[in-house]
Design a protein around this motif. Structure first.
Motif, mmCIF file in Angstrom:
data_model
loop_
_atom_site.group_PDB
_atom_site.id
_atom_site.type_symbol
_atom_site.label_atom_id
_atom_site.label_comp_id
_atom_site.label_asym_id
_atom_site.label_seq_id
_atom_site.Cartn_x
_atom_site.Cartn_y
_atom_site.Cartn_z
ATOM 1 N N ASP A 180 0.848 -1.190 0.000
ATOM 2 C CA ASP A 180 0.000 0.000 0.000
ATOM 3 C C ASP A 180 0.890 1.249 0.000
ATOM 4 O OD1 ASP A 180 -1.808 2.014 0.317
ATOM 5 O OD2 ASP A 180 -2.781 1.198 2.101
ATOM 6 N N PRO A 181 1.033 1.906 -1.176
ATOM 7 C CA PRO A 181 1.912 3.071 -1.239
ATOM 8 C C PRO A 181 1.452 4.247 -0.391
ATOM 9 C CG PRO A 181 0.663 2.834 -3.267
ATOM 10 C CD PRO A 181 0.428 1.587 -2.478
ATOM 11 N N ALA A 182 0.184 4.243 0.045
ATOM 12 C CA ALA A 182 -0.323 5.324 0.889
ATOM 13 C C ALA A 182 0.102 5.156 2.341
ATOM 14 C CB ALA A 182 -1.839 5.407 0.796
ATOM 15 N N LYS A 183 0.735 4.025 2.667
ATOM 16 C CA LYS A 183 1.266 3.806 4.004
ATOM 17 C C LYS A 183 2.788 3.859 3.936
ATOM 18 C CE LYS A 183 -2.630 1.034 5.623
ATOM 19 N NZ LYS A 183 -3.067 -0.264 6.197
ATOM 20 N N PRO A 184 3.427 4.371 4.945
ATOM 21 C CA PRO A 184 4.882 4.585 4.872
ATOM 22 C C PRO A 184 5.668 3.286 4.822
ATOM 23 C CG PRO A 184 4.056 5.109 7.061
ATOM 24 C CD PRO A 184 2.853 4.886 6.202
ATOM 25 N N ASP A 185 6.771 3.348 4.082
ATOM 26 C CA ASP A 185 7.712 2.244 3.997
ATOM 27 C C ASP A 185 9.049 2.717 4.544
ATOM 28 O OD1 ASP A 185 8.631 -0.288 3.379
ATOM 29 O OD2 ASP A 185 9.170 0.230 1.325
ATOM 30 N N PHE A 186 9.826 1.786 5.083
ATOM 31 C CA PHE A 186 11.112 2.114 5.687
ATOM 32 C C PHE A 186 12.177 1.182 5.132
ATOM 33 C CE2 PHE A 186 7.791 3.493 8.501
ATOM 34 C CZ PHE A 186 8.230 4.708 8.998
ATOM 35 N N THR A 187 13.431 1.508 5.386
ATOM 36 C CA THR A 187 14.544 0.674 4.935
ATOM 37 C C THR A 187 15.677 0.759 5.938
ATOM 38 O OG1 THR A 187 15.904 0.127 3.005
ATOM 39 C CG2 THR A 187 15.709 2.459 3.580
ATOM 40 N N LEU A 188 16.741 -0.012 5.691
ATOM 41 C CA LEU A 188 17.893 -0.057 6.593
ATOM 42 C C LEU A 188 19.106 0.622 5.961
ATOM 43 C CD1 LEU A 188 17.951 -3.680 8.062
ATOM 44 C CD2 LEU A 188 17.578 -1.567 9.323
ATOM 45 N N LEU A 189 19.823 1.398 6.772
ATOM 46 C CA LEU A 189 21.098 1.967 6.374
ATOM 47 C C LEU A 189 22.111 1.765 7.494
ATOM 48 C CD1 LEU A 189 20.240 5.433 4.769
ATOM 49 C CD2 LEU A 189 20.844 3.328 3.589
ATOM 50 N N ARG A 190 23.386 1.834 7.129
ATOM 51 C CA ARG A 190 24.439 1.829 8.137
ATOM 52 C C ARG A 190 24.580 3.229 8.715
ATOM 53 N NH1 ARG A 190 26.248 -2.960 10.335
ATOM 54 N NH2 ARG A 190 26.510 -4.541 8.696
ATOM 55 N N ASP A 191 24.486 3.343 10.026
ATOM 56 C CA ASP A 191 24.662 4.630 10.679
ATOM 57 C C ASP A 191 26.154 4.951 10.804
ATOM 58 O OD1 ASP A 191 24.737 6.434 13.352
ATOM 59 O OD2 ASP A 191 22.773 6.584 12.408
ATOM 60 N N ASP A 192 26.480 6.244 10.904
ATOM 61 C CA ASP A 192 27.878 6.661 11.017
ATOM 62 C C ASP A 192 28.447 6.517 12.425
ATOM 63 O OD1 ASP A 192 28.099 7.283 8.352
ATOM 64 O OD2 ASP A 192 27.457 9.361 8.636
ATOM 65 N N ARG A 193 27.626 6.158 13.375
ATOM 66 C CA ARG A 193 28.092 6.078 14.755
ATOM 67 C C ARG A 193 29.060 4.909 14.950
ATOM 68 N NH1 ARG A 193 24.785 9.471 17.769
ATOM 69 N NH2 ARG A 193 22.914 10.115 16.628
ATOM 70 N N ALA A 194 29.726 4.920 16.096
ATOM 71 C CA ALA A 194 30.707 3.879 16.402
ATOM 72 C C ALA A 194 30.072 2.501 16.252
ATOM 73 C CB ALA A 194 31.243 4.066 17.821
ATOM 74 N N GLY A 195 30.770 1.607 15.580
ATOM 75 C CA GLY A 195 30.246 0.279 15.351
ATOM 76 C C GLY A 195 29.389 0.164 14.112
ATOM 77 N N LYS A 196 29.082 1.290 13.463
ATOM 78 C CA LYS A 196 28.271 1.310 12.234
ATOM 79 C C LYS A 196 26.994 0.480 12.374
ATOM 80 C CE LYS A 196 31.485 3.618 10.011
ATOM 81 N NZ LYS A 196 31.308 5.030 9.628
#
Length: 299
Positions: free
Chosen positions: A69-85
């Motif tokens: 359902d494109p009218a509902k939000p979708d999310f994804t994963l990224l590597r954060d820049d913080r220690a340990g990534k």
């Protein structure tokens, strides 16, 4: 048939929240905006160690996402820049309707650069990035978002700023009392006679040169906070510096005098005018009309 247009937006943080707030105001999609903001704030707290989740990141991502359902939000994963990534859940996309147009908000790490590459006609990003990448450096300082477009070389990019979103904080000049002349305050005028180090964030060299003017920056040596050092503490050690402030209370706690607000850091709507068509013009009107009575309006 309702037209759909993809609009590049940041994946997280204050700029995304500013965009979602404006989208909610103009489209009535408050519930969607609140869901995205609350999810990302929780996930930021998890990444910082301020929250302990009872499920792993993949289970949370599956629960948040709505692929069908494109009218509902979708999310994804990224590597954060913080220690340990660590892996961090960030915004991916959602579609909202406004004035007969479907806005497909698409998360990008660098919306401004996505527009420069002609991937989108419209997008939102921090005005800071425009200063850092494409504005012409001149002897006189740049003081207003409304003057940004006049300093963009048309041979460098087809992207222009349309309007601000109002989530304004300021790049502010500050100094220790010992550095200032008697009765003086941190200002561009003070910098004309100042020679020495100016403490700034490492990624803001060009921005600072633009907002204080090269006439002032020629006599300065940029210094930077050390690793894990607070910016205000580093400025106090240096004597003079520029940092983003809201109230200036932390700066004062470090004994700094908070001076002139040099330039507003604000989320802005941008267009690549080579990609802009009728649908994009309607969307520009939608977001720019609320700004027409303020000095931040450009469109």
């Amino acid at each position: 048939m309702t037209d759909t247009i993809a609009v590049a937006v940041p994946r997280k943080g204050r700029p995304l929240e500013a965009v979602l707030q404006r989208v909610a105001e103009e489209t009535g999609a408050e519930g969607v905006a609140d869901e995205i903001v609350s999810t990302l704030r929780y996930e930021k707290a998890v990444t910082k160690g301020d929250q302990t989740p009872d499920r792993d990141v993949y289970d949370r991502l599956a629960d948040y996402s709505n692929l069908d359902d494109p009218a509902k939000p979708d999310f994804t994963l990224l590597r954060d820049d913080r220690a340990g990534k660590p892996r961090r859940i960030v915004f991916d996309s959602v579609t909202v309707s406004a004035d007969g147009v479907n806005l497909r908000l698409v998360g990008r790490e660098e919306p401004f650069r996505a527009l420069r590459k002609h991937d989108f006609a419209l997008g939102f990003d921090s005005a800071d990035l425009v200063l850092e990448e494409v504005v012409e450096l001149r002897p006189d300082p740049l003081t207003r978002i409304a003057d940004l477009n006049a300093r963009i070389d048309p041979h460098d990019t087809d992207v222009r700023v349309v309007a601000g979103m109002g989530d304004t904080v300021y790049h502010t000049l500050m100094a220790t009392p010992e550095t200032l002349p008697q009765g003086g305050s941190p200002s561009r005028e003070f910098l004309r006679d100042y020679e020495g180090q100016l403490c700034i964030s490492p990624r803001y060299e060009r921005l600072v040169e633009a907002v204080i003017g090269t006439r002032n920056s020629d006599t300065l040596d940029f210094a930077y906070p050390g690793e894990n050092e607070e910016e205000e503490a580093a400025i106090a050690d240096t004597g003079v510096g520029v940092y983003l402030t809201v109230t200036g209370s932390t700066a004062r706690e470090h004994g700094l005098v908070v001076g002139e607000e040099l330039f507003p850091s604000e989320t802005v709507l941008m267009e690549n005018y080579e990609e802009t068509g009728e649908t994009a013009e309607r969307v520009k009107e939608l977001f720019a009309r609320a700004e027409t009575e303020t000095e931040m309006a450009i469109y």
